[in-house]
Design an enzyme around this catalytic site. Sequence first.
Site: not given
Ligand code: NAD
Ligand code: GLY
Length: 361
Positions: A120, A142, A184, A226, A236, A240, A244, A247, A251, A264
């Site tokens: 939890r 998030k 982003e 942010k 949100e 907030r 997006n 997005h 998406h 992404h």
């Molecule tokens: P990812 O986590 O898939 O990383 C991209 C690639 O880079 C992967 O293959 C990873 O293993 C590799 N990698 C990571 N760090 C590395 C490094 N230092 N050196 C070499 N390789 C490395 O993708 P991302 O772009 O980091 O994140 C995308 C995800 O984030 C999506 O799922 C998206 O929905 C999510 N997201 C969430 C929020 C939020 O607010 N929570 C905001 C934006 C995106």
């Molecule tokens: N990436 C969008 C948010 O965090 O609200």
Amino acid sequence: MRTVKLDLDHAPYDILIARNLLDSVDRITALLPQKRVAIVTNETVAPLYLEPLQDALEAAGVQVEAVVLPDGERFKTWETLNLIFDALLAARAERKTTLIALGGGVIGDMTGFAAAVYQRGVPFIQIPTTLLAQVDSSVGGKTAINHPLGKNMIGAFYQPQLVLADLATLDTLPARELSAGLAEVIKYGLIDDLAFFEWLEANIDALVARDTDALAYAVERSCQNKARIVAADEKEHGQRALLNLGHTFGHAIEAGLGYGAWLHGEAVAAGMVLAAHASHALGQISDDDLARIIRLIEKAGLPVVSPALGFERYLDLMAQDKKVDAGKIKFILLRNLGASYIGELPVAVIQAALTAGCAPA
Ligand code: NAD
Ligand code: GLY
């Protein structure tokens, strides 16, 4: 060291930005309620960065479990999430055991969700290693996994206690992933920070070339933007949603092509161009503004033309968006460069934007 504060009343925390943060773990150990952590990472990041972090923590007397997951957006699923719970339970991780996310946004989102629900809720620290994760996903709480019918549909708001953005980890990031993070970064300029958009226009080549000072400034300014928005609207209910921009379309591109086909950040980039076309079709941004947006996104190494999924398929996929309210799809639109709002679009404008911004069928 640059520090950005996220001033949430119930859970304020720091975002620390510098090179070579991984082997100085004092800021982590100061927060631990017990000398025990589980580091969740993936099979790409583990060989690069797990050992220095694990060694530094163990040298400080902290017991470390490492959970190494498969790499990729297509693994952002219930099945992979369950691997975290399997490992935590097998190791008898306790309620005071802190989870540390070491990786990009996929690892950060899944680890955060695991931390929100394991026993939890257990303490959680983000160590983002992609540009996208440093400027966006590690900040703001998030967390989520994907469902085959919709992106990030299952998750929770759950804040980390600390974010450590080690800029040195970006040295090993593939160029395509760096560009994905820049999508982003550009988003923050477009939604409400014209001065940053203009700075990005002047510095995009330095960012693509990984100039240290330019990257440090871009990460700091993005996190400041942010943090301000999240502090004002954590869950949100209003502004907030501006984060997006791109997005709703993006998406749809990710789900429509199959998760992982486009990154992404790539889908967000093409989605921002579609949102700009829609804003242009509404007469809100000029030809010149539209051209500036497309030029900057292109110079960041990102796609500016969306895939030809077809009008009906886009509508169908966008109808799954989390911003849908009483069946109406909500879009983030530009009133001007550096000024955005949440609105609806007439079907004819969606069609015009898709016609202008998609590849020929
Ligand atoms: P990812 O986590 O898939 O990383 C991209 C690639 O880079 C992967 O293959 C990873 O293993 C590799 N990698 C990571 N760090 C590395 C490094 N230092 N050196 C070499 N390789 C490395 O993708 P991302 O772009 O980091 O994140 C995308 C995800 O984030 C999506 O799922 C998206 O929905 C999510 N997201 C969430 C929020 C939020 O607010 N929570 C905001 C934006 C995106
Ligand atoms: N990436 C969008 C948010 O965090 O609200």
